[in-house]
Write a protein that holds these residues in place. Sequence first.
Motif, short mmCIF file in Angstrom:
data_model
loop_
_atom_site.label_atom_id
_atom_site.label_comp_id
_atom_site.label_asym_id
_atom_site.label_seq_id
_atom_site.Cartn_x
_atom_site.Cartn_y
_atom_site.Cartn_z
N TRP A 1 -2.36 -2.13 -2.23
CA TRP A 1 -2.89 -0.95 -2.90
C TRP A 1 -2.09 -0.63 -4.17
CZ3 TRP A 1 0.91 2.73 -3.07
CH2 TRP A 1 1.88 2.70 -2.07
N SER A 2 -2.64 0.28 -4.97
CA SER A 2 -1.98 0.62 -6.23
C SER A 2 -2.45 1.97 -6.74
CB SER A 2 -2.30 -0.45 -7.27
OG SER A 2 -3.69 -0.50 -7.51
N TYR A 3 -1.67 2.56 -7.64
CA TYR A 3 -2.10 3.76 -8.35
C TYR A 3 -1.39 3.80 -9.71
CZ TYR A 3 2.33 6.00 -6.90
OH TYR A 3 3.65 6.30 -6.69
N VAL B 1 -5.27 11.27 -7.29
CA VAL B 1 -4.51 11.44 -6.05
C VAL B 1 -3.62 10.20 -5.85
CG1 VAL B 1 -5.78 13.09 -4.65
CG2 VAL B 1 -6.68 10.79 -4.93
N MET C 1 -6.52 7.20 -17.25
CA MET C 1 -6.50 6.35 -16.07
C MET C 1 -5.47 6.78 -15.02
SD MET C 1 -7.33 2.48 -17.24
CE MET C 1 -7.11 1.88 -15.57
N SER D 1 -2.16 -6.00 6.23
CA SER D 1 -1.37 -4.83 5.86
C SER D 1 -2.20 -3.82 5.06
CB SER D 1 -0.11 -5.24 5.09
OG SER D 1 -0.45 -5.82 3.85
N HIS D 2 -3.36 -4.22 4.58
CA HIS D 2 -4.24 -3.25 3.90
C HIS D 2 -5.67 -3.79 3.90
CE1 HIS D 2 -4.45 0.45 1.53
NE2 HIS D 2 -5.44 -0.13 0.89
N GLN E 1 -7.51 -4.33 -8.67
CA GLN E 1 -8.21 -4.28 -7.39
C GLN E 1 -9.46 -5.16 -7.41
OE1 GLN E 1 -6.93 -3.08 -4.71
NE2 GLN E 1 -5.18 -2.08 -5.70
N PHE F 1 -0.83 7.81 -4.29
CA PHE F 1 -0.57 7.62 -2.87
C PHE F 1 0.93 7.57 -2.62
CE2 PHE F 1 0.04 4.91 0.88
CZ PHE F 1 -0.67 5.66 1.79
N GLU G 1 1.52 -4.51 -0.20
CA GLU G 1 0.45 -4.50 0.80
C GLU G 1 -0.92 -4.71 0.14
OE1 GLU G 1 0.99 -0.67 2.65
OE2 GLU G 1 3.07 -1.16 3.09
N GLU H 1 1.40 1.24 -13.56
CA GLU H 1 0.81 1.13 -12.23
C GLU H 1 1.89 0.82 -11.20
OE1 GLU H 1 -2.30 -1.78 -12.14
OE2 GLU H 1 -3.12 -1.04 -10.25
N ARG I 1 0.12 -1.49 9.00
CA ARG I 1 0.75 -0.32 8.37
C ARG I 1 0.14 0.95 8.93
NH1 ARG I 1 3.00 -4.14 6.81
NH2 ARG I 1 4.04 -4.51 4.83
N GLU I 2 1.02 1.92 9.22
CA GLU I 2 0.53 3.16 9.80
C GLU I 2 -0.21 4.03 8.79
OE1 GLU I 2 4.28 4.70 11.06
OE2 GLU I 2 4.74 5.53 9.08
N THR I 3 -0.01 3.74 7.49
CA THR I 3 -0.64 4.58 6.46
C THR I 3 -2.11 4.25 6.24
OG1 THR I 3 0.22 3.02 4.85
CG2 THR I 3 1.46 5.04 5.14
N GLU J 1 -9.17 -0.91 -11.41
CA GLU J 1 -7.73 -1.13 -11.55
C GLU J 1 -6.95 -0.68 -10.32
OE1 GLU J 1 -6.13 -2.68 -14.25
OE2 GLU J 1 -4.55 -2.62 -12.76
N VAL J 2 -7.28 0.53 -9.80
CA VAL J 2 -6.45 1.07 -8.72
C VAL J 2 -7.27 1.32 -7.46
CG1 VAL J 2 -4.80 2.16 -10.28
CG2 VAL J 2 -6.80 3.44 -9.53
N GLY J 3 -6.58 1.44 -6.34
CA GLY J 3 -7.21 1.76 -5.06
C GLY J 3 -6.13 1.89 -4.01
N ASN J 4 -6.27 2.88 -3.13
CA ASN J 4 -5.30 3.05 -2.04
C ASN J 4 -5.96 3.86 -0.94
OD1 ASN J 4 -4.79 5.96 -2.65
ND2 ASN J 4 -3.97 5.10 -4.55
N SER J 5 -5.18 4.17 0.11
CA SER J 5 -5.76 4.83 1.28
C SER J 5 -6.38 6.19 0.97
CB SER J 5 -4.69 4.98 2.37
OG SER J 5 -4.34 3.71 2.85
N ARG J 6 -6.07 6.74 -0.21
CA ARG J 6 -6.64 8.04 -0.56
C ARG J 6 -7.83 7.93 -1.50
NH1 ARG J 6 -2.04 12.30 -1.91
NH2 ARG J 6 -3.84 13.67 -1.76
N THR J 7 -8.23 6.71 -1.85
CA THR J 7 -9.42 6.55 -2.69
C THR J 7 -10.49 5.82 -1.87
OG1 THR J 7 -8.68 4.43 -3.57
CG2 THR J 7 -8.02 6.38 -4.80
#
Lengths: 252, 225
Positions: A136-138, A75, A71, B23-24, B177, A77, A134, A129, B49-51, B31-37
């Motif tokens: 998001w998470s990784y 990539v 898991m 903000s997002h 998520q 963040f 905000e 994690e 947020r600028e990201t 489970e996970v998620g962010n600006s790169r997924t």
Amino acid sequence: MSKISRRQFVTAGLAATAGISGLAVAANLAKRYGLVPPDSAGIYGPGETLTYAAQRLFARHSLAREFPRSMISKVPFANSMPPLNDAFKRLQGGAFADWRLSIDGMVARPASLSPADLRSFPVRSQITEVVCEEGWSYVAEWIGTPLLEVLKASGILPQARYIVYFSIDPDWWESIDIADAQHPQTLLAWAMNDGDLPVAFGGPLRLRVPRQLGYKSVKFVTRLLVTDSLKGFVSALDPKSPNFGYSWYAGI
Amino acid sequence: MTHWITVISFVALLVTGVEILISHPRFYWGEVGNSRTPPLFKIPIPSSRETVPTGYGYVLPDQNGWSRYLHFEAAWALVLTGLVYVISGLWTRHFRKNLFPAPADRTWRAFRSVIAKHLRLAPPDEADSRSYNVLQRVTYLLVIFVLVPLVIWTGLAMSPGLNAAVPWVVNTLGGRQSARTLHFFVSISLVLFLVLHVAMVVLTGFASRMREMIPGLAAAPRERT
């Protein structure tokens, strides 16, 4: 109809009285047992105190979820951060060999630890994690020295209640209570996934506090201050303060 | 009383919830998620947020400090008030007497006739002004015992401290998520309920409904009828 509403009125009155006296007793007990967060004053104090007290009462020793290797985020963040200062760049030029972590305040043996010193402590790795406030998470594997080991080695004094930790960026510091400082998963991380901790993720040294939101995991840590009071360090409600007016306790 | 505390809490939760969302404004599953997924979906608004890649050329000011403080304080107020309401509702048999559909109404026919009446915009009859019809009862029960508990559950599932203490709260939802995405949709459902609820109150006479709901003002107009 009016009879019922009168009874309801009396019941509500009794409930309110019981509630208020209950609150007063609870507030006294909470203070005695360290269940009041440092930002308990002001209009958001009651909510913060309830959250902090509830978690410290019922889940002081709980462990953050650890995930299987499969898991780990492909990539991860790296959040944006302020430009790094000259002091950082100088140390970066020397591959961080001269990086130092100082420990002072309420300890028997103040110390200054090099990266090699830190690696001589027992090592812990965990796949946890990172959760940003905000949304998001990784997930990543974090490898490092449990903060507890460093505190034990420097002889933390019994009256210590908080650890303030400072980044090399002079405007960046955070603090946690002794419960989180002595928690086995609170890690002075110097490696991530398969290599050294990248600068974008806080390398060479980041304090990971996996039971709280990401903003408590300060990057580029250079100093630990052990203290019994956060006077002068908590100005959480001031939006110009280093913690952007964010709540002190971020376990929610 | 519990109603008005809930109103204040709900408005506070809604405003701060939107503020935190800004903000997002991207949603994920798992489970996970962010600006790169890749997101499940995005909300086409600018971000604080600028990201976050939004396509807008500007970034809104960060208001998450007080928003998060107030969101969780209002959540405590909602939960504690809700407990008082549910316990007193069980105690006074309010749910059984006034909200659980009356035996005669527990049929699809009764349900259909109420819906048809609404669609025809028929004026409410005498009984309607004194008690809740079957459609109202089912809706209120759904809000009290399904939507509000769900919004609390999905909200708690996003607390890292609680995740550590009680991992199944988030794991049963399919991850952090997923919990966030569900929290968003349940909140939208509650906002839809609020809109309908307020619209109904206004249509059936705002002033008289308010008199009935504010303690002390209720007795006078009732005695006249």
